[in-house]
Write a protein that holds these residues in place. Structure first.
Motif, PDB file in Angstrom:
ATOM      1  N   ALA A  14       0.842  -1.195   0.000  1.00 45.16           N
ATOM      2  CA  ALA A  14       0.000   0.000   0.000  1.00 45.16           C
ATOM      3  C   ALA A  14       0.877   1.244   0.000  1.00 45.16           C
ATOM      4  CB  ALA A  14      -0.903  -0.003   1.241  1.00 45.16           C
ATOM      5  N   GLY A  15       0.255   2.378  -0.328  1.00 44.77           N
ATOM      6  CA  GLY A  15       0.959   3.649  -0.289  1.00 44.77           C
ATOM      7  C   GLY A  15       0.438   4.600  -1.341  1.00 44.77           C
ATOM      8  N   VAL A  93       0.894  -5.893   5.660  1.00 49.25           N
ATOM      9  CA  VAL A  93       0.961  -4.801   4.692  1.00 49.25           C
ATOM     10  C   VAL A  93       2.362  -4.211   4.695  1.00 49.25           C
ATOM     11  CG1 VAL A  93       0.096  -2.496   4.083  1.00 49.25           C
ATOM     12  CG2 VAL A  93      -1.486  -4.225   4.990  1.00 49.25           C
ATOM     13  N   LEU A  94       2.910  -4.047   3.505  1.00 53.36           N
ATOM     14  CA  LEU A  94       4.136  -3.284   3.319  1.00 53.36           C
ATOM     15  C   LEU A  94       3.687  -1.908   2.854  1.00 53.36           C
ATOM     16  CD1 LEU A  94       7.103  -2.667   2.951  1.00 53.36           C
ATOM     17  CD2 LEU A  94       7.066  -3.974   0.822  1.00 53.36           C
ATOM     18  N   LEU A  95       3.835  -0.914   3.713  1.00 53.01           N
ATOM     19  CA  LEU A  95       3.452   0.455   3.391  1.00 53.01           C
ATOM     20  C   LEU A  95       4.655   1.152   2.763  1.00 53.01           C
ATOM     21  CD1 LEU A  95       1.503   2.830   3.435  1.00 53.01           C
ATOM     22  CD2 LEU A  95       2.165   3.235   5.824  1.00 53.01           C
ATOM     23  N   VAL A  96       4.543   1.456   1.478  1.00 50.72           N
ATOM     24  CA  VAL A  96       5.634   2.078   0.723  1.00 50.72           C
ATOM     25  C   VAL A  96       5.354   3.577   0.643  1.00 50.72           C
ATOM     26  CG1 VAL A  96       6.851   2.151  -1.490  1.00 50.72           C
ATOM     27  CG2 VAL A  96       6.017  -0.034  -0.603  1.00 50.72           C
ATOM     28  N   LEU A  97       6.308   4.369   1.126  1.00 52.14           N
ATOM     29  CA  LEU A  97       6.167   5.824   1.142  1.00 52.14           C
ATOM     30  C   LEU A  97       7.375   6.473   0.488  1.00 52.14           C
ATOM     31  CD1 LEU A  97       5.007   6.164   4.858  1.00 52.14           C
ATOM     32  CD2 LEU A  97       3.553   6.361   2.827  1.00 52.14           C
ATOM     33  N   ILE A 126       6.961  -0.377   7.275  1.00 58.19           N
ATOM     34  CA  ILE A 126       7.041   0.821   6.441  1.00 58.19           C
ATOM     35  C   ILE A 126       8.370   0.834   5.694  1.00 58.19           C
ATOM     36  CG2 ILE A 126       7.091   3.348   6.434  1.00 58.19           C
ATOM     37  CD1 ILE A 126       5.370   3.171   9.031  1.00 58.19           C
ATOM     38  N   GLY A 127       8.280   0.987   4.382  1.00 56.72           N
ATOM     39  CA  GLY A 127       9.463   1.079   3.536  1.00 56.72           C
ATOM     40  C   GLY A 127       9.505   2.430   2.856  1.00 56.72           C
ATOM     41  N   VAL A 155      10.607   0.585  10.342  1.00 56.79           N
ATOM     42  CA  VAL A 155      10.724   1.583   9.280  1.00 56.79           C
ATOM     43  C   VAL A 155      12.106   1.430   8.659  1.00 56.79           C
ATOM     44  CG1 VAL A 155      10.733   4.050   8.707  1.00 56.79           C
ATOM     45  CG2 VAL A 155       9.222   3.204  10.529  1.00 56.79           C
ATOM     46  N   PHE A 156      12.121   1.215   7.343  1.00 49.73           N
ATOM     47  CA  PHE A 156      13.371   1.013   6.615  1.00 49.73           C
ATOM     48  C   PHE A 156      13.393   1.914   5.388  1.00 49.73           C
ATOM     49  CE2 PHE A 156      12.167  -3.089   8.431  1.00 49.73           C
ATOM     50  CZ  PHE A 156      13.330  -3.489   9.072  1.00 49.73           C
TER      51      PHE A 156
END
Length: 178
Positions: A14-15, A93-97, A126-127, A155-156
């Protein structure tokens, strides 16, 4: 990639638009993903001229031969009716920002709230992409902001085009549910 139990086979990425969700899915995939990319109705965002309108989908075979189904959410709020459909049954969920987005904190808070509302208790990692565009990426302030809200989430920073880094994000998510 490591193993997960047989009931946990769906990962959602997601993101917001332009963060690198579709790129991450392509990088992780064993074959060409199914994509619903269409030309953007709004002005292009740099080189980005298309956007996901329903979802992206692909599979990755885990070490034990079990398929991991990867779904990418559309980033535009006008397609949010798809979010609950896609999030149903996800183990995480991998949250891509986009780390270079000046609204990073706001985007993060908004996406976390939406995920929690739709799929309460779903693990999130969070990526942050595009940290190479910043003189000094600031992951600490995002982590501190999350901690102020009582959230302790991994967070990475990662390059969505790099398979090893994308795999690391998925492994971090899997580790957070063990």
């Amino acid at each position: 990639m490591q193993d997960i139990n047989s009931s946990a086979v769906k990962l959602v990425i997601a993101g917001p638009v332009g963060a690198g969700k579709t790129t991450t899915i392509r990088t992780l995939s064993d074959s060409e993903p199914v994509s619903t990319e269409m030309p953007m109705s709004e002005p292009a965002m740099g080189d980005k001229t298309t956007t996901t309108v329903a979802f992206d989908f692909s599979t990755v075979m885990l070490d034990d031969g079990q398929p991991l189904f990867i779904y990418g959410l559309p980033g535009q709020e006008r397609f949010e009716h798809m979010w609950s459909i896609v999030l149903e049954g996800a183990f995480g969920v991998l949250l891509v920002l986009d780390a270079s987005d000046e609204r990073l904190q706001e985007e993060c808070e908004g996406w976390l709230a939406a995920i929690e509302k739709i799929a309460p208790g779903t693990p999130v990692v969070i990526g942050l992409t595009k940290t190479d565009l910043l003189a000094k990426p600031d992951l600490r302030s995002l982590r501190a902001n999350l901690a102020e809200q009582g959230l302790v989430l991994p967070v990475f920073s990662f390059d969505a085009r790099d398979k090893a880094q994308a795999n690391h994000m998925v492994r971090a998510l899997l580790a957070s549910i063990d």
